[in-house]
Design a protein around this motif. Structure first.
Motif, PDB file in Angstrom:
ATOM      1  N   ARG A 275     133.272 -17.926  21.782  1.00  0.00           N
ATOM      2  CA  ARG A 275     134.640 -18.361  22.094  1.00  0.00           C
ATOM      3  C   ARG A 275     134.640 -19.624  22.955  1.00  0.00           C
ATOM      4  O   ARG A 275     135.286 -19.688  24.007  1.00  0.00           O
ATOM      5  CB  ARG A 275     135.414 -17.247  22.786  1.00  0.00           C
ATOM      6  CG  ARG A 275     135.658 -16.031  21.910  1.00  0.00           C
ATOM      7  CD  ARG A 275     136.619 -15.066  22.559  1.00  0.00           C
ATOM      8  NE  ARG A 275     137.084 -14.060  21.614  1.00  0.00           N
ATOM      9  CZ  ARG A 275     138.115 -13.257  21.810  1.00  0.00           C
ATOM     10  NH1 ARG A 275     138.816 -13.363  22.934  1.00  0.00           N
ATOM     11  NH2 ARG A 275     138.474 -12.375  20.917  1.00  0.00           N
ATOM     12  N   SER A 276     133.940 -20.626  22.489  1.00  0.00           N
ATOM     13  CA  SER A 276     133.822 -21.866  23.258  1.00  0.00           C
ATOM     14  C   SER A 276     134.208 -23.046  22.401  1.00  0.00           C
ATOM     15  O   SER A 276     134.197 -22.986  21.164  1.00  0.00           O
ATOM     16  CB  SER A 276     132.381 -22.049  23.764  1.00  0.00           C
ATOM     17  OG  SER A 276     131.502 -22.227  22.661  1.00  0.00           O
ATOM     18  N   LEU A 277     134.578 -24.154  23.063  1.00  0.00           N
ATOM     19  CA  LEU A 277     134.798 -25.420  22.383  1.00  0.00           C
ATOM     20  C   LEU A 277     133.500 -26.191  22.361  1.00  0.00           C
ATOM     21  O   LEU A 277     132.746 -26.211  23.346  1.00  0.00           O
ATOM     22  CB  LEU A 277     135.877 -26.240  23.099  1.00  0.00           C
ATOM     23  CG  LEU A 277     137.297 -25.669  23.089  1.00  0.00           C
ATOM     24  CD1 LEU A 277     138.251 -26.642  23.770  1.00  0.00           C
ATOM     25  CD2 LEU A 277     137.776 -25.376  21.675  1.00  0.00           C
ATOM     26  N   ARG A 278     133.237 -26.882  21.232  1.00  0.00           N
ATOM     27  CA  ARG A 278     131.981 -27.599  21.093  1.00  0.00           C
ATOM     28  C   ARG A 278     132.155 -29.107  21.106  1.00  0.00           C
ATOM     29  O   ARG A 278     131.253 -29.838  21.523  1.00  0.00           O
ATOM     30  CB  ARG A 278     131.258 -27.193  19.791  1.00  0.00           C
ATOM     31  CG  ARG A 278     131.085 -25.701  19.606  1.00  0.00           C
ATOM     32  CD  ARG A 278     130.494 -25.003  20.819  1.00  0.00           C
ATOM     33  NE  ARG A 278     129.242 -25.603  21.252  1.00  0.00           N
ATOM     34  CZ  ARG A 278     128.767 -25.546  22.477  1.00  0.00           C
ATOM     35  NH1 ARG A 278     129.457 -24.947  23.425  1.00  0.00           N
ATOM     36  NH2 ARG A 278     127.618 -26.107  22.792  1.00  0.00           N
ATOM     37  N   GLY A 279     133.302 -29.624  20.615  1.00  0.00           N
ATOM     38  CA  GLY A 279     133.458 -31.064  20.603  1.00  0.00           C
ATOM     39  C   GLY A 279     134.739 -31.525  19.942  1.00  0.00           C
ATOM     40  O   GLY A 279     135.501 -30.727  19.383  1.00  0.00           O
ATOM     41  N   LEU A 280     134.960 -32.828  20.022  1.00  0.00           N
ATOM     42  CA  LEU A 280     136.106 -33.490  19.391  1.00  0.00           C
ATOM     43  C   LEU A 280     135.571 -34.644  18.571  1.00  0.00           C
ATOM     44  O   LEU A 280     134.982 -35.587  19.125  1.00  0.00           O
ATOM     45  CB  LEU A 280     137.084 -33.995  20.456  1.00  0.00           C
ATOM     46  CG  LEU A 280     138.241 -34.876  19.968  1.00  0.00           C
ATOM     47  CD1 LEU A 280     139.161 -34.098  19.035  1.00  0.00           C
ATOM     48  CD2 LEU A 280     139.029 -35.426  21.151  1.00  0.00           C
ATOM     49  N   VAL A 281     135.745 -34.576  17.250  1.00  0.00           N
ATOM     50  CA  VAL A 281     135.142 -35.576  16.368  1.00  0.00           C
ATOM     51  C   VAL A 281     136.141 -36.045  15.321  1.00  0.00           C
ATOM     52  O   VAL A 281     137.144 -35.380  15.053  1.00  0.00           O
ATOM     53  CB  VAL A 281     133.889 -35.011  15.651  1.00  0.00           C
ATOM     54  CG1 VAL A 281     132.861 -34.513  16.658  1.00  0.00           C
ATOM     55  CG2 VAL A 281     134.272 -33.890  14.684  1.00  0.00           C
ATOM     56  N   HIS A 282     135.833 -37.199  14.733  1.00  0.00           N
ATOM     57  CA  HIS A 282     136.557 -37.699  13.570  1.00  0.00           C
ATOM     58  C   HIS A 282     135.618 -37.664  12.380  1.00  0.00           C
ATOM     59  O   HIS A 282     134.493 -38.184  12.442  1.00  0.00           O
ATOM     60  CB  HIS A 282     137.046 -39.135  13.807  1.00  0.00           C
ATOM     61  CG  HIS A 282     137.868 -39.682  12.675  1.00  0.00           C
ATOM     62  ND1 HIS A 282     137.311 -40.333  11.591  1.00  0.00           N
ATOM     63  CD2 HIS A 282     139.213 -39.656  12.454  1.00  0.00           C
ATOM     64  CE1 HIS A 282     138.263 -40.704  10.760  1.00  0.00           C
ATOM     65  NE2 HIS A 282     139.430 -40.307  11.264  1.00  0.00           N
ATOM     66  N   VAL A 283     136.069 -37.051  11.303  1.00  0.00           N
ATOM     67  CA  VAL A 283     135.262 -36.929  10.101  1.00  0.00           C
ATOM     68  C   VAL A 283     135.678 -38.015   9.117  1.00  0.00           C
ATOM     69  O   VAL A 283     136.859 -38.124   8.767  1.00  0.00           O
ATOM     70  CB  VAL A 283     135.429 -35.534   9.474  1.00  0.00           C
ATOM     71  CG1 VAL A 283     134.619 -35.426   8.187  1.00  0.00           C
ATOM     72  CG2 VAL A 283     135.007 -34.459  10.458  1.00  0.00           C
ATOM     73  N   GLY A 284     134.721 -38.829   8.697  1.00  0.00           N
ATOM     74  CA  GLY A 284     134.993 -39.935   7.787  1.00  0.00           C
ATOM     75  C   GLY A 284     135.161 -39.486   6.350  1.00  0.00           C
ATOM     76  O   GLY A 284     134.997 -38.305   6.021  1.00  0.00           O
ATOM     77  N   PRO A 285     135.471 -40.422   5.443  1.00  0.00           N
ATOM     78  CA  PRO A 285     135.674 -40.093   4.031  1.00  0.00           C
ATOM     79  C   PRO A 285     134.456 -39.454   3.380  1.00  0.00           C
ATOM     80  O   PRO A 285     134.586 -38.718   2.390  1.00  0.00           O
ATOM     81  CB  PRO A 285     135.985 -41.461   3.394  1.00  0.00           C
ATOM     82  CG  PRO A 285     136.471 -42.301   4.538  1.00  0.00           C
ATOM     83  CD  PRO A 285     135.709 -41.832   5.730  1.00  0.00           C
ATOM     84  N   ASP A 286     133.258 -39.744   3.912  1.00  0.00           N
ATOM     85  CA  ASP A 286     132.044 -39.170   3.346  1.00  0.00           C
ATOM     86  C   ASP A 286     131.740 -37.781   3.889  1.00  0.00           C
ATOM     87  O   ASP A 286     130.708 -37.180   3.540  1.00  0.00           O
ATOM     88  CB  ASP A 286     130.848 -40.091   3.616  1.00  0.00           C
ATOM     89  CG  ASP A 286     130.618 -40.344   5.111  1.00  0.00           C
ATOM     90  OD1 ASP A 286     131.424 -39.836   5.934  1.00  0.00           O
ATOM     91  OD2 ASP A 286     129.661 -41.050   5.449  1.00  0.00           O
ATOM     92  N   GLY A 287     132.620 -37.252   4.741  1.00  0.00           N
ATOM     93  CA  GLY A 287     132.417 -35.928   5.288  1.00  0.00           C
ATOM     94  C   GLY A 287     131.530 -35.893   6.514  1.00  0.00           C
ATOM     95  O   GLY A 287     131.280 -34.816   7.064  1.00  0.00           O
TER      96      GLY A 287
END
Length: 350
Positions: A275-287
């Motif tokens: 039950r933890s947060l791991r990160g904040l990311v942006h996923v590009g068109p290539d996944g």
């Protein structure tokens, strides 16, 4: 006797003018709360046509709510209800006229639920503003108190939605896309290599080569009153801040009113096992991840109520940057200064 009577009269006038209690006014001990928001734009709204609003009283009431000063809230709210129903209508209309039309309003009073269609009608057609105002003026003190309290829940930082409506009426500050510092070298014919040009494999973690942020857990409400989890970013490295976020994201400027756009490419990653947060990311068109703004340095299980809210909402309102975590009024200050960006991100379980 005359002198004492004059002193009492001045105290009474001061109390009426400022909304403070008579004892404070007599001692000339009235205090203020900062920052005081600019509420003059309330006069531009269609909910009190032809009436003169007390934007100063509204500003001091909102400021008192943001700093959780109960005594000032009580006295200023009473003054607003009894003497400034037009200002009350504008304060409530700023929240419910354009922001409350999505679904139910579970957490609002029956008074607010009944008045909201009138506010929305006035928002769509200013000629209907007189009817919205008349309904507020016809309310008894209990109903007016319910409407005001519901509206102030939004204006106050406890539920940061329309916190400063001025920005909604004005054009948002232009995004400050910083110039590419390598452009001058390229124009001069100098060959420039970036990390993307180099085949570094997995030996170098590029996360630590870019600006990093920390996060603070918060909660907010959607425009229809539903609770929603919120993350507020603050710089953890010297180069993190508003210019970096403007360069690396397409988040919109957010003045704490309404909800920012949802972008499914932004993901708040959470782990079910602990039950933890791991990160904040942006996923590009290539996944693949092309931007990583925050990564958990250690595993910390979230408070049960926040985790349950995360599971129910499946979205997180992410905003920032603020200058320091946990500082009072820091979110409102960033929003008032036009230095707050925001997006609604998806929850992704890993």
């Amino acid at each position: 006797m005359v002198k004492k009577h004059g002193k009492k009269q001045r105290a009474r006038q001061r109390a009426q003018r400022t909304g403070t209690g008579h004892a404070s006014a007599a001692a000339n001990a009235a205090h203020t709360h900062t920052p005081i928001p600019d509420m003059t734009a309330l006069a531009e709204l269609p909910y009190a046509p032809g009436r003169e609003l007390d934007s100063d009283l509204a500003a001091r009431l909102v400021a008192a709510c943001r700093t959780a000063c109960k005594s000032c809230q009580k006295s200023l709210a009473r003054k607003l209800r009894t003497e400034q129903r037009a200002t009350l209508a504008a304060l409530a209309g700023a929240v419910y006229g354009g922001l409350a039309g999505r679904g139910g309003m579970t957490f609002s009073s029956s008074t607010t639920q009944a008045w909201t269609p009138l506010a929305r009608a006035a928002n769509a057609n200013p000629a209907a503003g007189a009817e919205a105002l008349a309904a507020v003026e016809a309310m008894d003190d209990v109903a007016a108190s319910d409407l005001l309290e519901d509206a102030l829940d939004h204006w106050a930082m406890g539920s940061p939605l329309p916190s400063d409506f001025v920005e909604k009426l004005a054009e948002a500050p232009p995004r400050k896309r910083p110039a590419d510092p390598l452009a001058a070298f390229r124009e001069a014919g100098v060959k420039v290599f970036t990390l993307d040009d180099l085949d570094l494999g997995d030996d170098i973690d590029t996360y630590y080569l870019a600006p990093n942020y920390g996060v603070t857990l918060m909660k907010t409400n959607t425009p229809d009153g539903q609770p929603m989890p919120m993350l507020v970013l603050y710089p953890e490295t010297e180069d993190a801040g508003i210019e970096d976020l403007e360069a690396r994201t397409d988040w919109e400027h957010w003045g704490l009113h309404g909800m920012p756009d949802m972008d499914p490419h932004w993901r708040v990653r959470a782990r079910l096992a602990d039950r933890s947060l791991r990160g904040l990311v942006h996923v590009g068109p290539d996944g693949k991840d092309d931007h990583e703004l925050w990564r958990a340095a250690e595993t910390v299980s979230l408070p049960a109520n926040w985790w349950d809210l995360l599971n129910r909402a499946q979205h997180v309102l992410v905003s920032g940057p603020v200058k320091a975590p946990q500082a009072p009024d820091v979110l409102a200050a960033a929003g008032d200064a036009g230095e707050l960006l925001a997006v609604v991100a998806l929850v992704e379980y890993v």
